[in-house]
Design a protein around this motif. Structure first.
Motif, PDB file in Angstrom:
ATOM      1  N   ILE A 103      25.917  25.132  66.376  1.00  0.00           N
ATOM      2  CA  ILE A 103      25.634  25.990  67.525  1.00  0.00           C
ATOM      3  C   ILE A 103      25.406  25.120  68.755  1.00  0.00           C
ATOM      4  N   GLN A 104      26.096  25.460  69.850  1.00  0.00           N
ATOM      5  CA  GLN A 104      25.933  24.714  71.096  1.00  0.00           C
ATOM      6  C   GLN A 104      25.195  25.545  72.146  1.00  0.00           C
ATOM      7  N   SER A 105      24.479  24.827  72.995  1.00  0.00           N
ATOM      8  CA  SER A 105      23.911  25.432  74.202  1.00  0.00           C
ATOM      9  C   SER A 105      24.573  24.786  75.406  1.00  0.00           C
ATOM     10  N   LEU A 106      24.680  25.553  76.492  1.00  0.00           N
ATOM     11  CA  LEU A 106      25.254  25.041  77.731  1.00  0.00           C
ATOM     12  C   LEU A 106      24.147  24.661  78.705  1.00  0.00           C
TER      13      LEU A 106
ATOM     14  N   VAL B  63      26.036  21.095  74.233  1.00  0.00           N
ATOM     15  CA  VAL B  63      25.282  20.220  73.323  1.00  0.00           C
ATOM     16  C   VAL B  63      24.977  20.968  72.032  1.00  0.00           C
ATOM     17  N   THR B  64      25.281  20.338  70.915  1.00  0.00           N
ATOM     18  CA  THR B  64      24.950  20.924  69.617  1.00  0.00           C
ATOM     19  C   THR B  64      23.438  20.888  69.428  1.00  0.00           C
ATOM     20  N   VAL B  65      22.826  22.070  69.305  1.00  0.00           N
ATOM     21  CA  VAL B  65      21.371  22.147  69.233  1.00  0.00           C
ATOM     22  C   VAL B  65      20.870  22.642  67.874  1.00  0.00           C
ATOM     23  N   ALA B  66      21.759  23.191  67.061  1.00  0.00           N
ATOM     24  CA  ALA B  66      21.336  23.720  65.759  1.00  0.00           C
ATOM     25  C   ALA B  66      22.566  23.884  64.883  1.00  0.00           C
ATOM     26  N   LYS B  67      22.338  24.112  63.613  1.00  0.00           N
ATOM     27  CA  LYS B  67      23.415  24.500  62.712  1.00  0.00           C
ATOM     28  C   LYS B  67      23.036  25.837  62.098  1.00  0.00           C
TER      29      LYS B  67
END
Length: 412
Positions: free
Chosen positions: A339-342, A353-357
């Motif tokens: 999961i990415q955040s912008l 940026v990858t912040v979680a799976k």
């Protein structure tokens, strides 16, 4: 005793006044380019899922980057990209301003512009109208499919990319743009002045199909998990129920994903209870998103997936499969379980940026593995206009399942 007190006071005085033992650091002034680089570094430092940063000394990387002479924005972007490449994560990436704006528009579900779908004609390279959006200013101006766009304002389109052309046609509501158009049937060109308006991008295509036994089946193809996707799916479900649909095909093939929240909201339209997805952060802590008793229908459901179904598509497909709500048909999905955040940077660029799976309700980590359908059906590449026809073997298999009570029962 007096001597000892005097020595202690001398030491304290030296520490306070900086007499050779301690010196207060002087704040360093950074250039505008260094500020953007440092902000990018901080975002990753605080947010990236892997706090080992792919076993890199993240502080040491920062110090090395600051030694680079950055004389232009292009050099800054190169330095940021080099920094991110050390993570070996293709989803954590820099988005220059044009790409960042385009991504935000695509996921927002609406934009302000003229309402044209465009493409580069493969033989001539000319900018071609695929279709005007229904109810758009472009449709009202009489622009039709296969028209050529020769110029946008005073900009000839011969050397423009699709993104550049799209950006020129977008703009504030109420402003105007001039398009030089040549129709497919004529060599004559005309100038069309169009006033920009708010355009809703509907990611959902629907119609009522019928099985060989004339059972009405609602077909829904979702192209992207944008901000308005859930509302459009809900609207379509209600409409198709009124049209007599007894089951549904949800087509997620070649859907690359989009907003996590949109995937969760759409799952809630089909699932009345149960877990939809688990997320795992950099500390290894689990969180979950659950159904909330707001399902619109409990009719049988078949979901079409393939290797182009990724991210939010896999979250939705995994939720429906693990909760035995749907039968999945097609080929193994892409396998993007991150999961990415912008994050927006000061110059209008951004970082993904990858912040979680995430894990499916059955705690399956599908990253690089994908989701295997209940019914595997290989499919040769077909054109978009062949979807839902005899050439679409996965679609035909889905229709067949509604005549097989035992298989559809897997979903209910």
């Amino acid at each position: 005793m007096v001597k000892r007190i005097w020595v202690v006071l001398c030491v304290l005085t030296l520490l306070i006044t900086g007499g050779g033992f301690y010196q207060t650091p002087i704040a360093q002034a950074y250039t505008a380019e260094q500020d953007i680089l440092l902000q990018s570094w901080r975002i990753v430092d605080q947010s990236y899922i892997d706090d080992s940063f792919n076993h890199q000394n993240w502080w040491f990387i920062r110090q090395n980057l600051l030694q680079k002479p950055l004389s232009s924005r292009e050099e800054t972007y190169t330095a940021i990209s080099e920094m991110l490449s050390l993570l070996k994560d293709p989803y954590t990436r820099l988005l220059p301003p044009e790409q960042y704006r385009s991504l935000k528009v695509n996921t927002s579900g609406e934009l302000s512009g003229v309402g044209l779908q465009i493409n580069l004609e493969p033989n001539s390279g000319e900018l071609e109208v695929v279709a005007p959006l229904a109810g758009s200013p472009a449709e009202a101006a009489g622009i039709q499919a296969h028209d050529r766009i020769l110029a946008i304002n005073d900009n000839k389109t011969t050397n423009l990319t699709l993104d550049e052309a799209a950006m020129l046609m977008r703009g504030r509501v109420g402003t105007s743009v001039s398009l030089t158009i040549r129709s497919a049937e004529s060599e004559d060109s005309r100038v069309v002045n169009i006033v920009r308006d708010r355009i809703s991008l509907n990611p959902v295509t629907t119609y009522i199909a019928h099985t060989k036994e004339d059972l009405a089946i609602g077909y829904l193809r979702l192209s992207q998990f944008s901000a308005n996707a859930s509302a459009e799916i809900a609207h379509a479900l209600v409409k198709m129920q009124q049209q007599g649909a007894k089951g549904y095909i949800l087509d997620l093939r070649n859907n690359p994903g989009g907003l996590l929240q949109a995937g969760i909201e759409i799952a809630r339209l089909w699932l009345d209870d149960g877990t939809i997805v688990y997320t795992v952060n950099r500390q290894g802590s689990f969180d979950s998103f659950d159904a909330n008793h707001t399902a619109i229908t409990d009719a049988p459901l078949v979901v079409l997936v393939n290797e182009g179904s990724a991210s939010a598509s896999e979250i939705l497909a995994g939720a429906l499969q693990d909760n035995h709500r749907a039968v999945l048909v097609g080929e193994k999905t892409f396998g993007k379980g991150l999961i990415q955040s912008l994050f927006e940077l000061p110059d209008g660029s951004g970082l993904a940026v990858t912040v979680a799976k995430y894990e499916t309700p059955a705690h399956k980590d599908i990253n690089k593995l994908g989701i295997v359908p209940n019914q595997i059906v290989a499919q040769e590449p077909i054109m978009l206009n062949q979807v839902g026809t005899e050439a679409d073997q996965q679609y035909q298999k889905a229709l067949e399942l509604f005549n097989d009570t035992a298989l559809v029962a897997e979903a209910t």
